[in-house]
Design an enzyme around this catalytic site. Structure first.
Site, PDB file in Angstrom:
ATOM      1  N   GLU A   1      22.659   4.537 -17.180  1.00  0.00           N
ATOM      2  CA  GLU A   1      23.734   4.208 -16.219  1.00  0.00           C
ATOM      3  C   GLU A   1      23.505   2.762 -15.553  1.00  0.00           C
ATOM      4  O   GLU A   1      22.351   2.484 -15.280  1.00  0.00           O
ATOM      5  CB  GLU A   1      23.498   5.327 -14.979  1.00  0.00           C
ATOM      6  CG  GLU A   1      24.436   5.091 -13.984  1.00  0.00           C
ATOM      7  CD  GLU A   1      25.940   5.266 -14.390  1.00  0.00           C
ATOM      8  OE1 GLU A   1      26.287   6.349 -15.068  1.00  0.00           O
ATOM      9  OE2 GLU A   1      26.676   4.358 -14.062  1.00  0.00           O
ATOM     10  N   PHE A   2      24.290   1.920 -15.177  1.00  0.00           N
ATOM     11  CA  PHE A   2      24.367   0.727 -14.936  1.00  0.00           C
ATOM     12  C   PHE A   2      25.034   0.558 -13.481  1.00  0.00           C
ATOM     13  O   PHE A   2      25.443  -0.593 -13.048  1.00  0.00           O
ATOM     14  CB  PHE A   2      24.948  -0.164 -15.871  1.00  0.00           C
ATOM     15  CG  PHE A   2      24.464  -0.149 -17.121  1.00  0.00           C
ATOM     16  CD1 PHE A   2      23.348  -0.800 -17.722  1.00  0.00           C
ATOM     17  CD2 PHE A   2      25.232   0.577 -18.319  1.00  0.00           C
ATOM     18  CE1 PHE A   2      22.860  -0.319 -18.729  1.00  0.00           C
ATOM     19  CE2 PHE A   2      24.440   0.640 -19.706  1.00  0.00           C
ATOM     20  CZ  PHE A   2      23.680   0.257 -19.904  1.00  0.00           C
TER      21      PHE A   2
ATOM     22  N   ARG B   1      25.875  -0.028  -9.589  1.00  0.00           N
ATOM     23  CA  ARG B   1      25.077  -0.946  -8.685  1.00  0.00           C
ATOM     24  C   ARG B   1      25.690  -0.286  -7.319  1.00  0.00           C
ATOM     25  O   ARG B   1      26.895   0.482  -7.199  1.00  0.00           O
ATOM     26  CB  ARG B   1      26.055  -2.231  -8.537  1.00  0.00           C
ATOM     27  CG  ARG B   1      25.874  -3.266  -9.777  1.00  0.00           C
ATOM     28  CD  ARG B   1      26.807  -4.369  -9.653  1.00  0.00           C
ATOM     29  NE  ARG B   1      28.090  -3.663  -9.948  1.00  0.00           N
ATOM     30  CZ  ARG B   1      29.176  -4.465 -10.099  1.00  0.00           C
ATOM     31  NH1 ARG B   1      28.947  -5.857 -10.004  1.00  0.00           N
ATOM     32  NH2 ARG B   1      30.503  -3.823 -10.208  1.00  0.00           N
TER      33      ARG B   1
ATOM     34  N   ASN C   1      18.115  -5.125 -16.353  1.00  0.00           N
ATOM     35  CA  ASN C   1      17.813  -5.597 -14.915  1.00  0.00           C
ATOM     36  C   ASN C   1      16.896  -6.770 -15.138  1.00  0.00           C
ATOM     37  O   ASN C   1      16.719  -7.437 -14.247  1.00  0.00           O
ATOM     38  CB  ASN C   1      17.191  -4.253 -14.447  1.00  0.00           C
ATOM     39  CG  ASN C   1      18.426  -3.067 -14.038  1.00  0.00           C
ATOM     40  OD1 ASN C   1      19.601  -3.590 -13.908  1.00  0.00           O
ATOM     41  ND2 ASN C   1      17.890  -2.049 -13.635  1.00  0.00           N
TER      42      ASN C   1
ATOM     43  N   CYS D   1      15.793  -0.393  -7.852  1.00  0.00           N
ATOM     44  CA  CYS D   1      15.814  -0.809  -9.466  1.00  0.00           C
ATOM     45  C   CYS D   1      15.459  -2.386  -9.728  1.00  0.00           C
ATOM     46  O   CYS D   1      14.198  -1.951 -10.328  1.00  0.00           O
ATOM     47  CB  CYS D   1      17.434  -0.693 -10.033  1.00  0.00           C
ATOM     48  SG  CYS D   1      17.972   0.802  -9.743  1.00  0.00           S
TER      49      CYS D   1
ATOM     50  N   LYS E   1      11.055  -2.582  -9.221  1.00  0.00           N
ATOM     51  CA  LYS E   1      10.149  -1.473  -9.939  1.00  0.00           C
ATOM     52  C   LYS E   1      10.499  -1.534 -11.349  1.00  0.00           C
ATOM     53  O   LYS E   1       9.722  -1.225 -12.269  1.00  0.00           O
ATOM     54  CB  LYS E   1      10.406  -0.159  -9.224  1.00  0.00           C
ATOM     55  CG  LYS E   1      11.758   0.528  -9.682  1.00  0.00           C
ATOM     56  CD  LYS E   1      11.507   1.837 -10.281  1.00  0.00           C
ATOM     57  CE  LYS E   1      13.105   2.567 -10.379  1.00  0.00           C
ATOM     58  NZ  LYS E   1      13.357   3.084 -11.626  1.00  0.00           N
TER      59      LYS E   1
ATOM     60  N   ARG F   1      14.960   0.595   0.356  1.00  0.00           N
ATOM     61  CA  ARG F   1      13.948   0.533  -0.710  1.00  0.00           C
ATOM     62  C   ARG F   1      13.617  -1.000  -1.014  1.00  0.00           C
ATOM     63  O   ARG F   1      14.612  -1.615  -1.624  1.00  0.00           O
ATOM     64  CB  ARG F   1      14.183   1.295  -2.063  1.00  0.00           C
ATOM     65  CG  ARG F   1      13.989   2.925  -1.605  1.00  0.00           C
ATOM     66  CD  ARG F   1      14.488   3.679  -2.885  1.00  0.00           C
ATOM     67  NE  ARG F   1      15.881   3.601  -3.152  1.00  0.00           N
ATOM     68  CZ  ARG F   1      16.465   3.983  -4.318  1.00  0.00           C
ATOM     69  NH1 ARG F   1      15.685   4.506  -5.201  1.00  0.00           N
ATOM     70  NH2 ARG F   1      17.788   3.812  -4.568  1.00  0.00           N
TER      71      ARG F   1
HETATM   72  C1  UDX Z   1      20.983  -3.091 -10.103  1.00  0.00           C
HETATM   73  C2  UDX Z   1      21.816  -3.470 -11.076  1.00  0.00           C
HETATM   74  O1  UDX Z   1      22.820  -4.790 -10.918  1.00  0.00           O
HETATM   75  C3  UDX Z   1      22.788  -2.334 -11.785  1.00  0.00           C
HETATM   76  O2  UDX Z   1      23.211  -2.604 -13.023  1.00  0.00           O
HETATM   77  C4  UDX Z   1      21.610  -1.421 -12.000  1.00  0.00           C
HETATM   78  O3  UDX Z   1      22.334   0.127 -12.428  1.00  0.00           O
HETATM   79  C5  UDX Z   1      20.734  -0.897 -10.691  1.00  0.00           C
HETATM   80  O4  UDX Z   1      20.230  -2.063 -10.389  1.00  0.00           O
HETATM   81  P1  UDX Z   1      21.722  -2.841  -7.501  1.00  0.00           P
HETATM   82  O5  UDX Z   1      20.269  -2.341  -7.137  1.00  0.00           O
HETATM   83  O6  UDX Z   1      22.674  -1.765  -6.707  1.00  0.00           O
HETATM   84  O7  UDX Z   1      21.908  -2.679  -9.157  1.00  0.00           O
HETATM   85  O8  UDX Z   1      21.837  -4.212  -6.827  1.00  0.00           O
HETATM   86  P2  UDX Z   1      22.353  -5.544  -7.270  1.00  0.00           P
HETATM   87  O9  UDX Z   1      23.726  -5.694  -7.137  1.00  0.00           O
HETATM   88  O10 UDX Z   1      22.029  -5.758  -8.994  1.00  0.00           O
HETATM   89  O11 UDX Z   1      21.439  -6.578  -6.457  1.00  0.00           O
HETATM   90  C6  UDX Z   1      20.013  -6.584  -6.546  1.00  0.00           C
HETATM   91  C7  UDX Z   1      19.251  -7.397  -5.511  1.00  0.00           C
HETATM   92  O12 UDX Z   1      19.631  -8.686  -6.037  1.00  0.00           O
HETATM   93  C8  UDX Z   1      19.742  -7.468  -4.010  1.00  0.00           C
HETATM   94  O13 UDX Z   1      18.722  -7.449  -3.309  1.00  0.00           O
HETATM   95  C9  UDX Z   1      20.643  -8.736  -4.065  1.00  0.00           C
HETATM   96  O14 UDX Z   1      20.885  -8.851  -2.608  1.00  0.00           O
HETATM   97  C10 UDX Z   1      20.070  -9.534  -5.056  1.00  0.00           C
HETATM   98  N1  UDX Z   1      20.594 -10.481  -5.459  1.00  0.00           N
HETATM   99  C11 UDX Z   1      21.708 -10.286  -6.190  1.00  0.00           C
HETATM  100  C12 UDX Z   1      20.291 -11.860  -5.183  1.00  0.00           C
HETATM  101  O15 UDX Z   1      19.562 -12.195  -4.441  1.00  0.00           O
HETATM  102  N2  UDX Z   1      21.253 -13.055  -5.744  1.00  0.00           N
HETATM  103  C13 UDX Z   1      22.294 -12.652  -6.451  1.00  0.00           C
HETATM  104  O16 UDX Z   1      22.966 -13.579  -7.109  1.00  0.00           O
HETATM  105  C14 UDX Z   1      22.651 -11.404  -6.780  1.00  0.00           C
END
Ligand code: UDX
Length: 440
Positions: free
Chosen positions: A152-153, A155, A212, A264, A267, A333
Site C-alpha cells: 500500500e502506498f 500518504r 520509500n 514510514c 523506519k 511518530r
Molecule cells: C510516505 C510515502 O510517501 C507513502 O507512499 C508511503 O505509503 C508511506 O510513507 P507519508 O509518511 O504519509 O507517506 O508522508 P510523505 O508525504 O511521504 O512525507 C514524509 C516526510 O517527508 C514528511 O515529514 C514531510 O514533511 C517530508 N518531506 C516531504 C520533506 O521534507 N520534503 C519533501 O519534499 C517532501
C-alpha cells in the site's frame, strides 16, 4: 461483484483500507484487538486525524457493510480475502523492522482461514517475510495458504484518495489464482486504467521499501545541498526549483527544510539497511545511513540556529508552529518538529506548541511541552517562533497582523514556506534553512 473481505489491524493503513473496500462495494469485517480503537471506530470516530476519512467511515457504517470484531469469528472466517494491515514498527534498540505483529496476526488467521481464501499482506515488511508467513500459516492450517503481497502506498493526509485512486496496483503472488481473486476485489480501481503489476513476491515486498528509500533520498539530497548552500552564500530553495525543471529530476520531494519523519520513511530506510545486511548486501544500501544522518542533522541545525539567535536557551520562550510530522495529520511518530521541541526544552527553553489538530495527541506523548490552541496567544510572548509543520494556516498567516500582536518578530522557517519578502516587509527577521541568501 461484492466480495466478503476481512481487514486485520485497523491503524492508519487498515482503517483506511477497510473504508476503501466498502467504497468499492465490498462487505468488510475489520479485526482490531485494541478495544479502545475498536469502540471508537465502531462509533464512527476515527482515532486519528485524516481528512475525508471520518465521513467515509460514517457512510461505510451506515451502509451496513462495515462490521467490526476484536478477534476472528465465524463471520470473518467466511471472508474470501483477508488483508493483513498490522504495523511493522522499528524494533526498540535496533534498526530492523519488528515483524512480530504481522507474524502473530498471520498465525492467528491460519486457524480460521478457508482453503479457497486468499491472504493478502499489505504491511511494509522486510523482503523474505511473506515466504516465512506462508510456511508457518500453511503448517498451522494443514494446507497450502494462498498468500499474496499487495503493498500500500498511501500518504497520510490523502490516505483515502490514495487508496481509491493509487498510482499503481502491485500484487506479488506465487499462484495466478491469488492474482485473479485480488484483481476481482480491485476491479473498480483497475477499470479506471490504474497501472497494474503482477510480480514475484520478493519484488512486491521490495517495491514499497524501495519507493520509500527513493523518496527519502530525494529529500536528503536537497537537504545536503542546503548544507552546502548555507556555507557558500547559496539558496537551496532556488536550487531545487532550478534542478527540478529537468524532467528527469522533477520538482517533487525536493522541498528543503527540517526533513522527513513519520511512521514510514525513517523506519523503512533503517529496516531496509538491516535486512540488506542480513542478506549479505549491506554495502549496496549503505548510502541510506547517510540519508538518515543528513535528515537528522537538519534537526541539529534548528537547535543550533535557535542558540545563535537567543544565546543560552535557559529561560527563553520558543513557540513551535505545527508539531505533527506533516500537515493534515496528527501523527507524531518521528516528527522532526517534536524532536526539535524536546531538544530545545532539554536545553532549558520553555517551548509552547501550536498545532491545529495534534495537541491532544501531544499531551500524552510529551507533557513537558506547553500547548496553546490559539495562534496569537502561542506567539505573543515568544522570544523566537519556529515553523515546524507547514499547515495551511501558517502558510497563509498575515505577517503584518501577527507582527502587530507579538513581542518579538523572529521566525525560523523550518519548511521554507513563508513568503520571505512579505514577512521581512512586515518587520520580521526570517531565518530560513538552506538559504544564506535570506539569512545574510
Ligand atoms: C510516505 C510515502 O510517501 C507513502 O507512499 C508511503 O505509503 C508511506 O510513507 P507519508 O509518511 O504519509 O507517506 O508522508 P510523505 O508525504 O511521504 O512525507 C514524509 C516526510 O517527508 C514528511 O515529514 C514531510 O514533511 C517530508 N518531506 C516531504 C520533506 O521534507 N520534503 C519533501 O519534499 C517532501
Amino acid at each position: 461483484m461484492t466480495v466478503k473481505v476481512s481487514v486485520i489491524g485497523l491503524g492508519y493503513l487498515g482503517a483506511t483500507h477497510a473504508v476503501a473496500m466498502v467504497e468499492l462495494g465490498h462487505d468488510v469485517i475489520g479485526i482490531e484487538p485494541d478495544q479502545i480503537k475498536l469502540e471508537s471506530l465502531r462509533n464512527g470516530i476515527l482515532p486519528f486525524h485524516e481528512p475525508g476519512l471520518g465521513s467515509a467511515l460514517t457512510r461505510a457504517i451506515a451502509s451496513g457493510r462495515l462490521k467490526f470484531s476484536s478477534s476472528h469469528n465465524q463471520e470473518s472466517a467466511a471472508a474470501e480475502i483477508h488483508f493483513i494491515c498490522v504495523g511493522t514498527p522499528q524494533k526498540p534498540g535496533s534498526a530492523a523492522a519488528d515483524t512480530s505483529y504481522v507474524m502473530a496476526a498471520a498465525k492467528d488467521l491460519a486457524k480460521w482461514v478457508s482453503k479457497t481464501a486468499v491472504v493478502a499482506g499489505k504491511s511494509t515488511v522486510p523482503v523474505g517475510t511473506a515466504k516465512l508467513l506462508r510456511d508457518s500459516m500453511s503448517e498451522i492450517a494443514g494446507f497450502n495458504i494462498h498468500l499474496a503481497w499487495n503493498p500500500e502506498f498511501l500518504r497520510e493526509g490523502t490516505a483515502l484518495e490514495d487508496s481509491l485512486r493509487p498510482d499503481r496496483l502491485v500484487i506479488g503472488a506465487w499462484e495466478e489464482y491469488s492474482v485473479e481473486r485480488l484483481k476481482a476485489v480491485y476491479k473498480p480501481i483497475l477499470d479506471l486504467g490504474t497501472p497494474f503489476l503482477a510480480l514475484d513476491v520478493p519484488t512486491a515486498e521490495l517495491v514499497k521499501v524501495a519507493a520509500n528509500a527513493f523518496l527519502a533520498t530525494k529529500i536528503s539530497f536537497i537537504n545536503a545541498m542546503a548544507e552546502v548552500a548555507e556555507v557558500s552564500g547559496g539558496d537551496a530553495v532556488a536550487l531545487a526549483k532550478a534542478i527540478g525543471y529537468d524532467e528527469r529530476i522533477g520538482n517533487k520531494f525536493l522541498r528543503t527544510g527540517i526533513g522527513f519523519g513519520g511512521g514510514c520513511l525513517p523506519k523503512d530506510i533503517r529496516g531496509f539497511v538491516a535486512r540488506a545486511e542480513e542478506l549479505g548486501v549491506g554495502s549496496a544500501v549503505e548510502f541510506l545511513r547517510h540519508i538518515d544522518a543528513i535528515n537528522l542533522r537538519r534537526r541539529d541545525k534548528v537547535v543550533e540556529l535557535a542558540k545563535v539567535e537567543l544565546g543560552n536557551l535557559h529561560g527563553k520562550r520558543i513557540t513551535m508552529l505545527g508539531i505533527s510530522f506533516k500537515p493534515d495529520s496528527d501523527d507524531l511518530r518521528d516528527s522532526p518538529a517534536l524532536e526539535i521541541s524536546q531538544r530545545l526544552t532539554a536545553a532549558g527553553a520553555t517551548v509552547t506548541v501550536h498545532d491545529p489538530v495534534s495537541l491532544d495527541a501531544l499531551s500524552s506523548r510529551s507533557p513537558e511541552l506547553n500547548r496553546e490552541g490559539d495562534l496569537v496567544e502561542a506567539m505573543r510572548e515568544a522570544d523566537l517562533t519556529i515553523l515546524g509543520t507547514e499547515w495551511k494556516l501558517y502558510r497563509e498567516a498575515d505577517p503584518h497582523l501577527l507582527g502587530s500582536l507579538v513581542a518579538t518578530k523572529t521566525v525560523i522557517d523550518g519548511r521554507n514556506v513563508l513568503d520571505v519578502p512579505a514577512w521581512q516587509k512586515a518587520g520580521w527577521k526570517v531565518i530560513a534553512l538552506g538559504r544564506s541568501i535570506v539569512n545574510g
